[in-house]
Design a protein around this motif. Structure first.
Motif, PDB file in Angstrom:
ATOM      1  N   GLU A   1       0.735  -1.283   0.155  1.00 49.45           N
ATOM      2  CA  GLU A   1       0.218   0.324   0.012  1.00 49.45           C
ATOM      3  C   GLU A   1       0.867   1.349   0.019  1.00 49.45           C
ATOM      4  O   GLU A   1       0.458   2.121  -0.714  1.00 49.45           O
ATOM      5  N   PHE A   2       1.888   1.202   0.794  1.00 51.43           N
ATOM      6  CA  PHE A   2       2.896   2.513   0.835  1.00 51.43           C
ATOM      7  C   PHE A   2       3.576   2.648  -0.555  1.00 51.43           C
ATOM      8  O   PHE A   2       3.551   3.647  -1.061  1.00 51.43           O
ATOM      9  N   ASN A   3       3.742   1.641  -1.116  1.00 53.51           N
ATOM     10  CA  ASN A   3       4.673   1.452  -2.413  1.00 53.51           C
ATOM     11  C   ASN A   3       3.916   2.112  -3.368  1.00 53.51           C
ATOM     12  O   ASN A   3       4.351   2.905  -4.121  1.00 53.51           O
ATOM     13  N   THR A   4       2.681   1.581  -3.457  1.00 57.91           N
ATOM     14  CA  THR A   4       1.747   2.095  -4.476  1.00 57.91           C
ATOM     15  C   THR A   4       1.553   3.537  -4.504  1.00 57.91           C
ATOM     16  O   THR A   4       1.457   4.353  -5.385  1.00 57.91           O
ATOM     17  N   ALA A   5       1.328   4.217  -3.033  1.00 56.06           N
ATOM     18  CA  ALA A   5       1.076   5.322  -2.869  1.00 56.06           C
ATOM     19  C   ALA A   5       2.306   6.324  -3.101  1.00 56.06           C
ATOM     20  O   ALA A   5       1.988   7.294  -3.725  1.00 56.06           O
TER      21      ALA A   5
ATOM     22  N   ILE B   1       3.587  10.494  -5.806  1.00 50.23           N
ATOM     23  CA  ILE B   1       3.860  11.596  -5.743  1.00 50.23           C
ATOM     24  C   ILE B   1       5.034  12.321  -6.431  1.00 50.23           C
ATOM     25  O   ILE B   1       6.260  11.683  -6.194  1.00 50.23           O
ATOM     26  N   LYS B   2       4.738  13.213  -7.246  1.00 49.77           N
ATOM     27  CA  LYS B   2       5.642  13.455  -8.273  1.00 49.77           C
ATOM     28  C   LYS B   2       7.134  14.165  -7.689  1.00 49.77           C
ATOM     29  O   LYS B   2       8.135  14.068  -8.219  1.00 49.77           O
ATOM     30  N   GLU B   3       6.854  14.696  -6.416  1.00 49.79           N
ATOM     31  CA  GLU B   3       8.286  15.248  -6.064  1.00 49.79           C
ATOM     32  C   GLU B   3       9.212  14.327  -5.357  1.00 49.79           C
ATOM     33  O   GLU B   3      10.228  14.626  -5.089  1.00 49.79           O
ATOM     34  N   VAL B   4       8.575  12.857  -5.244  1.00 54.52           N
ATOM     35  CA  VAL B   4       9.549  12.014  -4.676  1.00 54.52           C
ATOM     36  C   VAL B   4      10.425  11.364  -5.793  1.00 54.52           C
ATOM     37  O   VAL B   4       9.587  10.828  -6.845  1.00 54.52           O
ATOM     38  N   GLU B   5      11.648  11.668  -5.908  1.00 55.84           N
ATOM     39  CA  GLU B   5      12.206  11.214  -7.200  1.00 55.84           C
ATOM     40  C   GLU B   5      12.874   9.829  -6.938  1.00 55.84           C
ATOM     41  O   GLU B   5      12.970   9.242  -7.815  1.00 55.84           O
ATOM     42  N   GLU B   6      12.954   9.439  -5.741  1.00 57.04           N
ATOM     43  CA  GLU B   6      13.640   8.158  -5.620  1.00 57.04           C
ATOM     44  C   GLU B   6      12.990   7.551  -4.280  1.00 57.04           C
ATOM     45  O   GLU B   6      12.607   8.398  -3.441  1.00 57.04           O
ATOM     46  N   CYS B   7      12.520   6.230  -4.237  1.00 59.21           N
ATOM     47  CA  CYS B   7      12.205   5.734  -2.718  1.00 59.21           C
ATOM     48  C   CYS B   7      12.742   4.216  -2.705  1.00 59.21           C
ATOM     49  O   CYS B   7      12.919   3.619  -3.564  1.00 59.21           O
ATOM     50  N   HIS B   8      13.683   4.025  -1.554  1.00 64.39           N
ATOM     51  CA  HIS B   8      14.331   2.870  -1.319  1.00 64.39           C
ATOM     52  C   HIS B   8      13.829   2.371   0.024  1.00 64.39           C
ATOM     53  O   HIS B   8      13.879   2.880   1.033  1.00 64.39           O
ATOM     54  N   MET B   9      13.439   1.192  -0.022  1.00 63.71           N
ATOM     55  CA  MET B   9      13.254   0.366   1.203  1.00 63.71           C
ATOM     56  C   MET B   9      14.743   0.017   1.996  1.00 63.71           C
ATOM     57  O   MET B   9      15.645  -0.352   1.415  1.00 63.71           O
ATOM     58  N   ILE B  10      14.628   0.503   3.212  1.00 64.51           N
ATOM     59  CA  ILE B  10      16.139   0.327   3.686  1.00 64.51           C
ATOM     60  C   ILE B  10      16.121  -0.687   4.892  1.00 64.51           C
ATOM     61  O   ILE B  10      14.889  -0.844   5.854  1.00 64.51           O
ATOM     62  N   ALA B  11      17.221  -1.407   5.348  1.00 67.57           N
ATOM     63  CA  ALA B  11      17.043  -2.250   6.328  1.00 67.57           C
ATOM     64  C   ALA B  11      17.964  -1.346   7.410  1.00 67.57           C
ATOM     65  O   ALA B  11      19.151  -0.939   7.266  1.00 67.57           O
ATOM     66  N   GLY B  12      17.525  -1.051   8.613  1.00 69.82           N
ATOM     67  CA  GLY B  12      18.116  -0.217   9.460  1.00 69.82           C
ATOM     68  C   GLY B  12      16.936   0.160  10.322  1.00 69.82           C
ATOM     69  O   GLY B  12      15.903  -0.233  10.441  1.00 69.82           O
ATOM     70  N   ARG B  13      17.339   1.494  10.971  1.00 72.66           N
ATOM     71  CA  ARG B  13      16.358   2.318  11.969  1.00 72.66           C
ATOM     72  C   ARG B  13      15.089   2.643  11.350  1.00 72.66           C
ATOM     73  O   ARG B  13      14.116   3.088  12.154  1.00 72.66           O
TER      74      ARG B  13
ATOM     75  N   LYS C   1       1.417  15.446   1.744  1.00 76.08           N
ATOM     76  CA  LYS C   1       1.399  14.157   1.013  1.00 76.08           C
ATOM     77  C   LYS C   1       2.467  12.912   1.755  1.00 76.08           C
ATOM     78  O   LYS C   1       1.896  11.930   1.683  1.00 76.08           O
ATOM     79  N   ILE C   2       3.622  13.270   2.051  1.00 74.74           N
ATOM     80  CA  ILE C   2       4.329  12.092   2.610  1.00 74.74           C
ATOM     81  C   ILE C   2       3.868  11.640   4.038  1.00 74.74           C
ATOM     82  O   ILE C   2       3.681  10.353   4.054  1.00 74.74           O
TER      83      ILE C   2
END
Length: 159
Positions: A88-92, A96-108, A130-131
Motif C-alpha cells: 500500500e505504501f509502495n503504490t501510494a 507523489i511527483k516530488e519523490v524522485e527516489e524511494c528505497h526500502m532500507i534495512a535499518g532504523r 503528501k508524505i
C-alpha cells in the motif's frame, strides 16, 4: 555475438559504459570506441536491450533551470511492515511527483525518499500534506542536501 547465458563480456560492458555517459551516442561512434564494426555492435546493443541490461533511454534534466534544485531526504518509519502495508505504501508513494527516489532500507527506518522541490517551504508542504499522509506512516525525519556533488551513477562497470 557476445557472452552467453545472460552474461556480459568486455565489449558489452564498454557499450554500457558509453551509453551511460551519452545515451544519444550514435552506433557509429559506439562501434568506433568499442573496436567493433557497426553490425555486431548494433546486435550487441539490441541484445542488451532485449535481455534487460538497458531498461530505456531518457533525458537528464537540469533541476536548477527547472526551479527544483532543493533536495531533501526523508526517512520514513511505518507503523506496520506486513506485506500488505508495504504494498500500500509502495503504490501510494509512486504517485507523489516530488519523490524522485524511494528505497526500502534495512535499518532504523523503513524507507528513504529523495524529494526534489523548489525550496524548503515547498518541501515542508509536500512532507506535511503528501508524505506524512501516505499509508502506515508513523514518523519521518528529514536531512537536507546542502550541495549535490554526484547525483547520477555514471559508472556501471562490474569489473
Amino acid at each position: 555475438m557476445g557472452a552467453v547465458d545472460g552474461e556480459i563480456d568486455y565489449f558489452d560492458q564498454k557499450i554500457l559504459d558509453l551509453l551511460v555517459e551519452d545515451g544519444r551516442m550514435s552506433i557509429t561512434d559506439i562501434s568506433r570506441a568499442v573496436g567493433l564494426s557497426q553490425t555486431p555492435c548494433k546486435l550487441r546493443m539490441n541484445r542488451l536491450i532485449e535481455e534487460g541490461y538497458i531498461e530505456g533511454f531518457r533525458a537528464v534534466l537540469n533541476p536548477r533551470k527547472l526551479g527544483v534544485d532543493h533536495v531533501a531526504y526523508a526517512e520514513v518509519k511505518l507503523s506496520d511492515t506486513k506485506e500488505k502495508a508495504l504494498n500500500e505504501f509502495n503504490t501510494a508513494v509512486k504517485k507523489i511527483k516530488e519523490v524522485e527516489e524511494c528505497h526500502m532500507i534495512a535499518g532504523r527506518f523503513d524507507y528513504l525518499l529523495k524529494v526534489r522541490t523548489s525550496d524548503i517551504r515547498k518541501y515542508r508542504q509536500v512532507l506535511g500534506e503528501k508524505i506524512s499522509s501516505l499509508p502506515h506512516v508513523a514518523s519521518t525525519s528529514t536531512s537536507v542536501a546542502m550541495e549535490s556533488v554526484k547525483e547520477s551513477g555514471r559508472s556501471v562497470s562490474s569489473r
